[in-house]
Design a protein around this motif. Structure first.
Motif, PDB file in Angstrom:
ATOM      1  N   LEU A 172       0.827  -1.208   0.000  1.00  0.00           N
ATOM      2  CA  LEU A 172       0.000   0.000   0.000  1.00  0.00           C
ATOM      3  C   LEU A 172       0.861   1.258   0.000  1.00  0.00           C
ATOM      4  CD1 LEU A 172      -2.720  -1.184   2.523  1.00  0.00           C
ATOM      5  CD2 LEU A 172      -3.060  -0.739   0.085  1.00  0.00           C
ATOM      6  N   THR A 173       1.971   1.222   0.710  1.00  0.00           N
ATOM      7  CA  THR A 173       2.895   2.359   0.708  1.00  0.00           C
ATOM      8  C   THR A 173       3.439   2.616  -0.691  1.00  0.00           C
ATOM      9  OG1 THR A 173       3.554   2.040   3.012  1.00  0.00           O
ATOM     10  CG2 THR A 173       5.106   3.209   1.590  1.00  0.00           C
ATOM     11  N   ALA A 174       3.865   1.556  -1.372  1.00  0.00           N
ATOM     12  CA  ALA A 174       4.414   1.705  -2.728  1.00  0.00           C
ATOM     13  C   ALA A 174       3.367   2.272  -3.677  1.00  0.00           C
ATOM     14  CB  ALA A 174       4.923   0.354  -3.234  1.00  0.00           C
ATOM     15  N   VAL A 175       2.142   1.794  -3.569  1.00  0.00           N
ATOM     16  CA  VAL A 175       1.078   2.258  -4.471  1.00  0.00           C
ATOM     17  C   VAL A 175       0.730   3.720  -4.194  1.00  0.00           C
ATOM     18  CG1 VAL A 175      -1.359   1.976  -5.067  1.00  0.00           C
ATOM     19  CG2 VAL A 175       0.118  -0.033  -4.847  1.00  0.00           C
ATOM     20  N   ARG A 176       0.604   4.072  -2.924  1.00  0.00           N
ATOM     21  CA  ARG A 176       0.263   5.467  -2.589  1.00  0.00           C
ATOM     22  C   ARG A 176       1.356   6.422  -3.046  1.00  0.00           C
ATOM     23  NH1 ARG A 176      -1.401   3.219   2.722  1.00  0.00           N
ATOM     24  NH2 ARG A 176      -3.678   2.986   2.687  1.00  0.00           N
ATOM     25  N   GLU A 177       2.618   6.025  -2.868  1.00  0.00           N
ATOM     26  CA  GLU A 177       3.718   6.879  -3.289  1.00  0.00           C
ATOM     27  C   GLU A 177       3.796   6.979  -4.813  1.00  0.00           C
ATOM     28  OE1 GLU A 177       7.265   5.426  -1.423  1.00  0.00           O
ATOM     29  OE2 GLU A 177       6.715   6.218   0.551  1.00  0.00           O
ATOM     30  N   ALA A 178       3.379   5.933  -5.510  1.00  0.00           N
ATOM     31  CA  ALA A 178       3.382   5.960  -6.971  1.00  0.00           C
ATOM     32  C   ALA A 178       2.326   6.918  -7.497  1.00  0.00           C
ATOM     33  CB  ALA A 178       3.149   4.553  -7.525  1.00  0.00           C
ATOM     34  N   GLY A 179       1.143   6.906  -6.873  1.00  0.00           N
ATOM     35  CA  GLY A 179       0.064   7.793  -7.282  1.00  0.00           C
ATOM     36  C   GLY A 179      -0.198   7.731  -8.778  1.00  0.00           C
ATOM     37  N   PRO A 180      -0.222   8.891  -9.443  1.00  0.00           N
ATOM     38  CA  PRO A 180      -0.496   8.915 -10.883  1.00  0.00           C
ATOM     39  C   PRO A 180       0.715   8.568 -11.741  1.00  0.00           C
ATOM     40  CG  PRO A 180      -0.109  11.143 -10.112  1.00  0.00           C
ATOM     41  CD  PRO A 180      -0.075  10.258  -8.887  1.00  0.00           C
ATOM     42  N   ASN A 181       1.909   8.510 -11.138  1.00  0.00           N
ATOM     43  CA  ASN A 181       3.140   8.365 -11.920  1.00  0.00           C
ATOM     44  C   ASN A 181       3.278   7.015 -12.607  1.00  0.00           C
ATOM     45  OD1 ASN A 181       4.107  10.974 -11.217  1.00  0.00           O
ATOM     46  ND2 ASN A 181       4.739  10.182  -9.229  1.00  0.00           N
ATOM     47  N   ALA A 182       2.552   6.010 -12.120  1.00  0.00           N
ATOM     48  CA  ALA A 182       2.649   4.673 -12.716  1.00  0.00           C
ATOM     49  C   ALA A 182       1.568   4.429 -13.768  1.00  0.00           C
ATOM     50  CB  ALA A 182       2.562   3.610 -11.627  1.00  0.00           C
ATOM     51  N   CYS A 183       0.883   5.499 -14.204  1.00  0.00           N
ATOM     52  CA  CYS A 183      -0.139   5.410 -15.257  1.00  0.00           C
ATOM     53  C   CYS A 183      -1.231   4.396 -14.928  1.00  0.00           C
ATOM     54  CB  CYS A 183       0.491   5.076 -16.602  1.00  0.00           C
ATOM     55  SG  CYS A 183       1.681   6.293 -17.170  1.00  0.00           S
ATOM     56  N   PRO A 184      -1.969   4.613 -13.816  1.00  0.00           N
ATOM     57  CA  PRO A 184      -3.043   3.687 -13.465  1.00  0.00           C
ATOM     58  C   PRO A 184      -4.191   3.744 -14.470  1.00  0.00           C
ATOM     59  CG  PRO A 184      -3.068   5.624 -12.033  1.00  0.00           C
ATOM     60  CD  PRO A 184      -1.842   5.742 -12.885  1.00  0.00           C
ATOM     61  N   PRO A 185      -4.977   2.626 -14.531  1.00  0.00           N
ATOM     62  CA  PRO A 185      -5.001   1.514 -13.588  1.00  0.00           C
ATOM     63  C   PRO A 185      -3.777   0.593 -13.726  1.00  0.00           C
ATOM     64  CG  PRO A 185      -6.537   1.102 -15.373  1.00  0.00           C
ATOM     65  CD  PRO A 185      -6.043   2.505 -15.552  1.00  0.00           C
ATOM     66  N   MET A 186      -3.224   0.231 -12.586  1.00  0.00           N
ATOM     67  CA  MET A 186      -1.988  -0.530 -12.524  1.00  0.00           C
ATOM     68  C   MET A 186      -2.252  -2.031 -12.385  1.00  0.00           C
ATOM     69  SD  MET A 186      -0.460   1.631  -9.328  1.00  0.00           S
ATOM     70  CE  MET A 186      -0.942   3.352  -9.069  1.00  0.00           C
ATOM     71  N   VAL A 187      -1.216  -2.793 -12.654  1.00  0.00           N
ATOM     72  CA  VAL A 187      -1.138  -4.176 -12.206  1.00  0.00           C
ATOM     73  C   VAL A 187       0.039  -4.212 -11.228  1.00  0.00           C
ATOM     74  CG1 VAL A 187      -0.733  -6.582 -12.847  1.00  0.00           C
ATOM     75  CG2 VAL A 187      -2.092  -5.098 -14.339  1.00  0.00           C
ATOM     76  N   ILE A 188      -0.174  -4.810 -10.071  1.00  0.00           N
ATOM     77  CA  ILE A 188       0.827  -4.805  -9.015  1.00  0.00           C
ATOM     78  C   ILE A 188       1.427  -6.202  -8.877  1.00  0.00           C
ATOM     79  CG2 ILE A 188       1.329  -4.131  -6.639  1.00  0.00           C
ATOM     80  CD1 ILE A 188      -0.092  -1.931  -8.238  1.00  0.00           C
ATOM     81  N   GLY A 189       2.716  -6.311  -9.162  1.00  0.00           N
ATOM     82  CA  GLY A 189       3.424  -7.567  -8.954  1.00  0.00           C
ATOM     83  C   GLY A 189       4.156  -7.517  -7.626  1.00  0.00           C
ATOM     84  N   VAL A 190       3.980  -8.540  -6.806  1.00  0.00           N
ATOM     85  CA  VAL A 190       4.591  -8.572  -5.478  1.00  0.00           C
ATOM     86  C   VAL A 190       5.389  -9.865  -5.334  1.00  0.00           C
ATOM     87  CG1 VAL A 190       4.188  -8.471  -2.981  1.00  0.00           C
ATOM     88  CG2 VAL A 190       2.640  -7.266  -4.545  1.00  0.00           C
ATOM     89  N   GLY A 191       6.626  -9.738  -4.869  1.00  0.00           N
ATOM     90  CA  GLY A 191       7.449 -10.900  -4.560  1.00  0.00           C
ATOM     91  C   GLY A 191       7.744 -10.919  -3.074  1.00  0.00           C
ATOM     92  N   VAL A 192       7.497 -12.043  -2.433  1.00  0.00           N
ATOM     93  CA  VAL A 192       7.718 -12.169  -0.989  1.00  0.00           C
ATOM     94  C   VAL A 192       8.601 -13.384  -0.741  1.00  0.00           C
ATOM     95  CG1 VAL A 192       6.669 -12.374   1.291  1.00  0.00           C
ATOM     96  CG2 VAL A 192       5.433 -11.191  -0.544  1.00  0.00           C
ATOM     97  N   GLY A 193       9.723 -13.166  -0.061  1.00  0.00           N
ATOM     98  CA  GLY A 193      10.597 -14.284   0.284  1.00  0.00           C
ATOM     99  C   GLY A 193      11.893 -14.272  -0.488  1.00  0.00           C
ATOM    100  N   GLY A 194      12.640 -15.350  -0.349  1.00  0.00           N
ATOM    101  CA  GLY A 194      13.933 -15.453  -1.010  1.00  0.00           C
ATOM    102  C   GLY A 194      14.941 -14.497  -0.407  1.00  0.00           C
ATOM    103  N   THR A 195      15.625 -13.768  -1.256  1.00  0.00           N
ATOM    104  CA  THR A 195      16.642 -12.803  -0.860  1.00  0.00           C
ATOM    105  C   THR A 195      16.316 -11.465  -1.507  1.00  0.00           C
ATOM    106  OG1 THR A 195      17.945 -13.503  -2.752  1.00  0.00           O
ATOM    107  CG2 THR A 195      18.460 -14.560  -0.640  1.00  0.00           C
ATOM    108  N   PHE A 196      17.198 -10.486  -1.307  1.00  0.00           N
ATOM    109  CA  PHE A 196      17.013  -9.150  -1.886  1.00  0.00           C
ATOM    110  C   PHE A 196      16.692  -9.219  -3.378  1.00  0.00           C
ATOM    111  CE2 PHE A 196      19.106  -5.637  -4.161  1.00  0.00           C
ATOM    112  CZ  PHE A 196      18.456  -4.542  -3.628  1.00  0.00           C
ATOM    113  N   GLU A 197      17.519  -9.965  -4.144  1.00  0.00           N
ATOM    114  CA  GLU A 197      17.313  -9.992  -5.587  1.00  0.00           C
ATOM    115  C   GLU A 197      16.208 -10.946  -6.006  1.00  0.00           C
ATOM    116  OE1 GLU A 197      19.977 -13.534  -5.099  1.00  0.00           O
ATOM    117  OE2 GLU A 197      19.665 -11.597  -4.114  1.00  0.00           O
ATOM    118  N   LYS A 198      16.011 -12.035  -5.243  1.00  0.00           N
ATOM    119  CA  LYS A 198      15.000 -13.025  -5.608  1.00  0.00           C
ATOM    120  C   LYS A 198      13.601 -12.452  -5.514  1.00  0.00           C
ATOM    121  CE  LYS A 198      13.329 -17.116  -6.616  1.00  0.00           C
ATOM    122  NZ  LYS A 198      13.501 -17.707  -7.966  1.00  0.00           N
ATOM    123  N   CYS A 199      13.319 -11.672  -4.482  1.00  0.00           N
ATOM    124  CA  CYS A 199      11.962 -11.140  -4.339  1.00  0.00           C
ATOM    125  C   CYS A 199      11.649 -10.170  -5.479  1.00  0.00           C
ATOM    126  CB  CYS A 199      11.747 -10.504  -2.971  1.00  0.00           C
ATOM    127  SG  CYS A 199      12.637  -8.969  -2.662  1.00  0.00           S
TER     128      CYS A 199
END
Length: 280
Positions: A172-199
């Protein structure tokens, strides 16, 4: 052992780069039309109508859906029983990107050095993610990624105690900070787990999932639906001008991680969310 000539890889990549940039995928087109029909805001409905009109014109006139034709991101799942002949695979992929962006009159947006920033003039090199899998087929996904939305993406190195609620707040923080800059309506990809680069790779790959396809893991599916609802309550709306269609989908991919960490990546994509898949 199955032999695939690298010139076939070049041909497929060339065609896929053009297809991805000229035509919205069928799942995204359906999602856009459904969003336009359901949008409660008049200005939001107007913006969505114009976006749908834009994709129709692009397909009919064979021109890019968006002026930012992105940096070419290629995912390859390569069967372990496949042997490539005729040249180096990475060279073949980049040659396909070069041909596709030149023949398709697609904007060249890649610079050869992040500091000197001289344009390579053919949109190469691509970003290539490859994985060895069982079998004798090759699954190729071409996903050109524009940087209006890419620049809005984030990585959060959470503590295990932050748990599911911490992950939700990060998204939610990432989406709110993106606001109009990501040209919504957006698709949100989320990676959870692994390491810094894996997620981060998990999040990027989540964007290529068909937009109506939810996770097969029950608690992850529940989180996807909850986050989509909460994001669409932010009021950001189409084009950032207000409304109920801020996002079309939230896709979460997970991977085992270390006992001391909870890495989370949020890779946001704009309303075109370009992706083409072919299996050889």
């Amino acid at each position: 052992m199955r032999i695939i000539q690298t010139e076939e890889i070049t041909k497929q990549i060339r065609e896929m780069c053009i297809e991805a940039n000229y035509f919205l995928s069928s799942d995204m087109e359906q999602a856009m039309r459904e969003a336009a029909a359901a949008e409660g805001s008049e200005i939001g409905k107007y913006v969505l109508g114009k976006l749908c009109e834009n994709m129709k014109i692009a397909g009919e006139d064979m021109i890019p859906i968006c002026q930012d034709t992105g940096m070419a991101v290629i995912f390859m799942e390569i069967g372990q029983d496949v042997h490539f002949a005729g040249g180096y695979l990475e060279d073949a992929v980049n040659e396909g990107v070069r041909q596709g962006y030149e023949e398709g009159y697609l904007r060249k947006s890649v610079v050869d050095d992040p500091f000197i920033r001289k344009n390579t003039k053919d949109n190469t090199p691509a970003v290539i993610h490859s994985r060895i899998v069982p079998g004798d087929q090759v699954r190729i996904t071409v996903a050109p990624k524009g940087f209006g939305s890419e620049n809005m993406s984030r990585v959060f190195m959470l503590k295990p105690a932050d748990g599911a609620e911490g992950v939700k707040q990060a998204v939610l923080t990432a989406v709110r900070e993106a606001g109009p800059n990501a040209c919504p309506p957006m698709v949100i990809g989320v990676g959870v787990g692994g390491t810094f680069e894996k997620c981060a790779i998990l999040a990027k790959q989540a964007l290529t999932r068909p937009v109506q396809e939810l996770s097969v893991v029950p608690h992850v599916k529940e989180m996807e639906l909850e986050l989509l609802e909460r994001i669409n309550q932010t009021g950001i709306g189409p084009g950032g001008l207000g409304g109920t269609a801020t996002a079309l989908a939230v896709h979460i991919n997970t991977y085992p991680t270390h006992i001391a960490g909870l890495p989370v990546a949020v890779n946001i994509c704009c309303h075109v969310n370009r992706h083409v898949v072919r299996i050889l």
